[in-house]
Design a protein around this motif. Structure first.
Motif, PDB file in Angstrom:
ATOM      1  N   VAL A  47       0.848  -1.186   0.000  1.00 56.33           N
ATOM      2  CA  VAL A  47       0.000   0.000   0.000  1.00 56.33           C
ATOM      3  C   VAL A  47       0.886   1.240   0.000  1.00 56.33           C
ATOM      4  O   VAL A  47       2.029   1.207   0.464  1.00 56.33           O
ATOM      5  CB  VAL A  47      -0.944   0.061   1.216  1.00 56.33           C
ATOM      6  CG1 VAL A  47      -1.941  -1.067   1.179  1.00 56.33           C
ATOM      7  CG2 VAL A  47      -0.165   0.073   2.511  1.00 56.33           C
ATOM      8  N   ILE A  48       0.371   2.306  -0.537  1.00 52.75           N
ATOM      9  CA  ILE A  48       0.965   3.625  -0.414  1.00 52.75           C
ATOM     10  C   ILE A  48      -0.114   4.562   0.099  1.00 52.75           C
ATOM     11  O   ILE A  48      -1.306   4.316  -0.076  1.00 52.75           O
ATOM     12  CB  ILE A  48       1.548   4.140  -1.748  1.00 52.75           C
ATOM     13  CG1 ILE A  48       0.503   4.052  -2.871  1.00 52.75           C
ATOM     14  CG2 ILE A  48       2.799   3.373  -2.130  1.00 52.75           C
ATOM     15  CD1 ILE A  48       0.996   4.566  -4.209  1.00 52.75           C
ATOM     16  N   SER A  49       0.314   5.620   0.779  1.00 50.99           N
ATOM     17  CA  SER A  49      -0.646   6.456   1.506  1.00 50.99           C
ATOM     18  C   SER A  49      -1.273   7.562   0.668  1.00 50.99           C
ATOM     19  O   SER A  49      -2.268   8.151   1.086  1.00 50.99           O
ATOM     20  CB  SER A  49       0.033   7.078   2.734  1.00 50.99           C
ATOM     21  OG  SER A  49       0.456   6.068   3.626  1.00 50.99           O
ATOM     22  N   ALA A  50      -0.676   7.884  -0.485  1.00 49.61           N
ATOM     23  CA  ALA A  50      -1.192   9.009  -1.262  1.00 49.61           C
ATOM     24  C   ALA A  50      -0.839   8.841  -2.726  1.00 49.61           C
ATOM     25  O   ALA A  50       0.123   8.142  -3.081  1.00 49.61           O
ATOM     26  CB  ALA A  50      -0.601  10.323  -0.745  1.00 49.61           C
ATOM     27  N   ASP A  51      -1.621   9.478  -3.573  1.00 51.71           N
ATOM     28  CA  ASP A  51      -1.297   9.534  -4.994  1.00 51.71           C
ATOM     29  C   ASP A  51      -0.027  10.343  -5.196  1.00 51.71           C
ATOM     30  O   ASP A  51       0.249  11.287  -4.447  1.00 51.71           O
ATOM     31  CB  ASP A  51      -2.432  10.207  -5.769  1.00 51.71           C
ATOM     32  CG  ASP A  51      -3.621   9.290  -5.968  1.00 51.71           C
ATOM     33  OD1 ASP A  51      -3.598   8.517  -6.940  1.00 51.71           O
ATOM     34  OD2 ASP A  51      -4.562   9.349  -5.157  1.00 51.71           O
ATOM     35  N   PRO A  52       0.759  10.011  -6.215  1.00 52.04           N
ATOM     36  CA  PRO A  52       1.913  10.849  -6.526  1.00 52.04           C
ATOM     37  C   PRO A  52       1.454  12.191  -7.088  1.00 52.04           C
ATOM     38  O   PRO A  52       0.361  12.299  -7.656  1.00 52.04           O
ATOM     39  CB  PRO A  52       2.659  10.036  -7.587  1.00 52.04           C
ATOM     40  CG  PRO A  52       1.574   9.257  -8.270  1.00 52.04           C
ATOM     41  CD  PRO A  52       0.592   8.913  -7.185  1.00 52.04           C
ATOM     42  N   LYS A  53       2.277  13.219  -6.905  1.00 49.62           N
ATOM     43  CA  LYS A  53       1.992  14.510  -7.529  1.00 49.62           C
ATOM     44  C   LYS A  53       2.481  14.530  -8.971  1.00 49.62           C
ATOM     45  O   LYS A  53       2.051  15.351  -9.783  1.00 49.62           O
ATOM     46  CB  LYS A  53       2.661  15.636  -6.746  1.00 49.62           C
ATOM     47  CG  LYS A  53       2.162  15.781  -5.308  1.00 49.62           C
ATOM     48  CD  LYS A  53       0.703  16.194  -5.289  1.00 49.62           C
ATOM     49  CE  LYS A  53       0.214  16.470  -3.874  1.00 49.62           C
ATOM     50  NZ  LYS A  53       0.162  15.277  -3.021  1.00 49.62           N
ATOM     51  N   SER A  54       3.401  13.631  -9.284  1.00 49.47           N
ATOM     52  CA  SER A  54       4.037  13.574 -10.593  1.00 49.47           C
ATOM     53  C   SER A  54       4.829  12.285 -10.655  1.00 49.47           C
ATOM     54  O   SER A  54       4.912  11.536  -9.668  1.00 49.47           O
ATOM     55  CB  SER A  54       4.950  14.800 -10.779  1.00 49.47           C
ATOM     56  OG  SER A  54       5.730  14.704 -11.942  1.00 49.47           O
ATOM     57  N   PHE A  55       5.427  12.010 -11.821  1.00 46.19           N
ATOM     58  CA  PHE A  55       6.412  10.940 -11.944  1.00 46.19           C
ATOM     59  C   PHE A  55       7.765  11.535 -12.327  1.00 46.19           C
ATOM     60  O   PHE A  55       8.613  10.875 -12.911  1.00 46.19           O
ATOM     61  CB  PHE A  55       5.961   9.917 -12.986  1.00 46.19           C
ATOM     62  CG  PHE A  55       4.664   9.244 -12.645  1.00 46.19           C
ATOM     63  CD1 PHE A  55       4.590   8.331 -11.606  1.00 46.19           C
ATOM     64  CD2 PHE A  55       3.503   9.552 -13.341  1.00 46.19           C
ATOM     65  CE1 PHE A  55       3.388   7.722 -11.272  1.00 46.19           C
ATOM     66  CE2 PHE A  55       2.299   8.950 -13.011  1.00 46.19           C
ATOM     67  CZ  PHE A  55       2.229   8.033 -11.977  1.00 46.19           C
ATOM     68  N   ASN A  56       7.936  12.804 -11.987  1.00 44.27           N
ATOM     69  CA  ASN A  56       9.105  13.596 -12.348  1.00 44.27           C
ATOM     70  C   ASN A  56      10.129  13.541 -11.219  1.00 44.27           C
ATOM     71  O   ASN A  56       9.806  13.791 -10.059  1.00 44.27           O
ATOM     72  CB  ASN A  56       8.640  15.040 -12.611  1.00 44.27           C
ATOM     73  CG  ASN A  56       9.724  15.947 -13.110  1.00 44.27           C
ATOM     74  OD1 ASN A  56      10.775  16.069 -12.488  1.00 44.27           O
ATOM     75  ND2 ASN A  56       9.458  16.617 -14.225  1.00 44.27           N
ATOM     76  N   LEU A  57      11.380  13.245 -11.560  1.00 44.45           N
ATOM     77  CA  LEU A  57      12.428  13.097 -10.555  1.00 44.45           C
ATOM     78  C   LEU A  57      12.674  14.390  -9.795  1.00 44.45           C
ATOM     79  O   LEU A  57      13.005  14.369  -8.607  1.00 44.45           O
ATOM     80  CB  LEU A  57      13.720  12.628 -11.234  1.00 44.45           C
ATOM     81  CG  LEU A  57      14.901  12.267 -10.337  1.00 44.45           C
ATOM     82  CD1 LEU A  57      14.527  11.138  -9.379  1.00 44.45           C
ATOM     83  CD2 LEU A  57      16.110  11.882 -11.179  1.00 44.45           C
ATOM     84  N   LEU A  58      12.517  15.532 -10.445  1.00 49.36           N
ATOM     85  CA  LEU A  58      12.718  16.823  -9.774  1.00 49.36           C
ATOM     86  C   LEU A  58      11.587  17.099  -8.783  1.00 49.36           C
ATOM     87  O   LEU A  58      11.829  17.556  -7.661  1.00 49.36           O
ATOM     88  CB  LEU A  58      12.804  17.939 -10.819  1.00 49.36           C
ATOM     89  CG  LEU A  58      13.144  19.338 -10.309  1.00 49.36           C
ATOM     90  CD1 LEU A  58      14.512  19.356  -9.646  1.00 49.36           C
ATOM     91  CD2 LEU A  58      13.109  20.340 -11.459  1.00 49.36           C
TER      92      LEU A  58
END
Length: 620
Positions: free
Chosen positions: A77-88
């Protein structure tokens, strides 16, 4: 490990609630059996010790990993959606960082068991110029290193251009506000600032050239990086914003290249992220088998920790970290059977939350600015911090007070250097009075201008432990006439307040661990963009910060361990005296892993955390 497992069936421990209830009953019903507070505390400590004894202590000591068979799906499980898939973007968003970490590799890795650096995606050669007192690090990338794409035969070699571009044009461009920007600069003996330059040697080899000596040049140059053939095009065509928009959450995840263990195969917002093994990944096991062993990793997005815990107990996910209130039940229900799980425990975490106060002069017109920039006020706040109560009530005894600055694993940790300002309300009042504060007839603490001492304490929203700790501190401060308003703030909003708007007052937060004294080049020097209490200073705002800058720079260059120890000793003493950050408690940590996975390659300690990178299905 085996001894602990043998004792499991013989031990039966009362629950935490049972201990408290039994002690309370004895106090109220049997005069001759009355328990003092000290005896109740002793019962609690005894119960905690028994509970911990029933967990597995298995730190990694440098053992070789056993070869295993491929197959299976790791459910997590993860707790939240990612904001992006960008390394920066991942530099400031933990959800993004956690998801894309499997797509990238560091140049080198540190073997903390053997205490040496080892190659990861590159080999290294450190070259010292004694005459000029400079050092260079030459890296050579592995030959079998590719940017590849899920469901595609396209393979693009990873080259020096990727690292050079990322270092110069992303991390090195101040427009991106990268947390790695400050690490590219060092201070020379004459006080001037100089840049650590990168040089492309050939398609696989590049070098970092330091303008002075550096005690740990691999730490200073180790990094992850993105594919230049994608990010360069974005920057050239659309500038900073185009780079930040690259690999947004709206992108086709199969267009995201990987040089790491995993591809992102699927992303369904609010539901799950699915990873697939990268067949082009360079690392193999001792028998030549492909890593990682599982075919897929499916991470369901579950923000609620209670639901995460229930999913683990139901067998729906492979591992979970236990909160203090869950450990008793978790240990009781664990089983050695294939359908059960094993609980692993580790000593105090290296990541310790701290309390800090906003000393940024953009707030100089606010009364709290004068308070927070007064050393005695910060020291008084430390004296109002009841760590023992926090440990008892919030962590169920599964923590220890943090009275030092460096982690004990830090090579320059000195156990004799300890915080002087510990829980003592009377001393807190004395310190405040020495700085012009006094309580009025109603008991309200006021400054010399008559302002009532009242300020906000910001904490990340939906974190029960932080809420409990904040409440305890608020109660302690109220006893001396200080009012603290607890503000629960969304994490991304909190990051924005700390790094750009600066409209916060005090905060609970954690910024990682000082395993190395020079970690945090953007935090501890006064010009750092995450020098939390007053970032991006043009010149040090105080004499003690100027001294910290000098010591940080001096320690970074010190090759002689004995001299470096004297430097870092002074460094630690200043921070513990000035209290710009006040560490809270170091919690013991516990995780459960389902027994269907081969435990030979599972390790857990307070430095490396839970190691499951080499885990495969157990052969029954």
């Amino acid at each position: 490990m085996g001894g602990t497992q043998k004792r499991r069936g013989a031990l039966y421990a009362l629950t935490w609630t049972a201990v408290c209830a039994a002690a309370a009953c004895m106090c109220s019903c049997c005069g001759e059996q009355e328990y003092t507070e000290a005896q109740i505390q002793a019962l609690r400590e005894q119960e905690t010790a028994r509970l911990v004894e029933r967990t597995i202590n298995k730190p990694w000591r440098g053992e070789a990993f056993a070869a295993n068979q491929q197959g299976g799906v790791w459910y997590d499980v993860i707790s939240a959606d990612p904001k992006s898939f960008n390394l920066l973007i991942a530099e400031q968003d933990s959800a993004t960082a956690g998801i894309i970490s499997g797509l990238h590799e560091y140049l080198v890795d540190y073997d903390y068991a053997k205490k040496k650096w080892v190659p990861q995606c590159a080999f290294f050669d450190i070259r010292v110029n004694e005459q000029e007192q400079t050092v260079s690090v030459y890296y050579t990338l592995r030959d079998n290193l590719y940017w590849s794409f899920y469901g595609s035969d396209t393979k693009i070699p990873v080259t020096s251009d990727d690292v050079v571009f990322w270092y110069n044009e992303i991390e090195g461009d101040p427009a991106f506000h990268s947390s790695a920007y400050n690490s590219q600069f060092v201070t020379l003996e004459n006080g001037e600032t100089a840049h650590i330059d990168i040089e492309k040697i050939d398609e696989k080899t590049f070098a970092f050239h330091f303008p002075r000596m550096d005690a740990n040049p691999l730490l200073s140059t180790n990094r992850t990086f993105g594919p230049s053939f994608i990010y360069r095009k974005a920057k050239e065509t659309g500038g900073v914003q185009a780079v930040l928009d690259t690999f947004s959450v709206a992108c086709d995840v199969r267009s995201i290249p990987s040089m790491g263990r995993w591809f992102i195969k699927e992303y369904t917002p609010g539901l799950r992220v699915v990873f697939a093994r990268n067949p082009d990944y360079w690392e193999h096991d001792a028998d030549g088998g492909m890593l990682p062993y599982p075919d897929e990793m499916i991470c369901t997005i579950i923000p609620d920790p209670n639901t995460q815990y229930l999913l683990f107990k139901q067998g729906s996910i492979e591992s979970t970290a236990f909160r203090p209130e869950e450990l008793d039940s978790a240990v009781q229900d664990s089983s050695a059977s294939a359908e059960g799980y094993t609980v692993y425990g580790a000593e105090g975490s290296l990541v310790v939350p701290f309390w800090s106060f906003n000393q940024n002069p953009v707030n100089r017109d606010k009364p709290y600015y004068t308070w927070f920039t007064t050393k005695e006020f910060r020291q008084a706040m430390s004296c109002l911090l009841d760590r023992d109560r926090i440990i008892t009530q919030t962590y169920r005894g599964l923590a220890s007070p943090k009275y030092d600055f460096f982690a004990s694993a830090n090579p320059y940790y000195n156990e004799e250097i300890q915080l002087e300002y510990r829980c003592d309300a009377a001393r807190a009042v004395t310190l405040l009075e020495s700085a012009g504060f006094a309580r009025d007839p109603e008991g309200v603490m006021r400054d010399s201008a008559g302002n009532a001492v009242e300020f906000d304490l910001s904490i990340q929203a939906d974190t029960g432990i932080l809420t409990d700790m904040a409440s305890i501190i608020a109660e302690s401060c109220a006893q001396v006439g200080i009012r603290i308003n607890i503000r629960q703030v969304d994490f991304q909003k909190l990051v924005q307040q700390l790094t750009s708007s600066y409209d916060w007052q005090s905060v609970f937060i954690g910024l990682g661990a000082n395993y190395w004294p020079t970690q945090g080049s953007n935090v501890w020097p006064s010009n750092g963009n995450l020098h939390l209490w007053y970032p991006l200073q043009q010149t040090p705002a105080t004499e003690w910060e100027a001294r910290i800058d000098y010591l940080y720079n001096e320690g970074s260059a010190a090759a002689d361990p004995a001299y470096a120890q004297t430097v870092w000793d002074e460094y630690q003493r200043i921070i513990l005296e000035q209290c710009p950050v006040i560490y809270l408690v170091s919690s013991q940590s516990f995780v459960g892993v389902r027994n269907r996975w081969d435990s030979r390659n599972i390790y857990y300690d307070n430095v490396g955390g839970l190691q499951t990178e080499y885990v495969g299905l157990r052969q029954f």
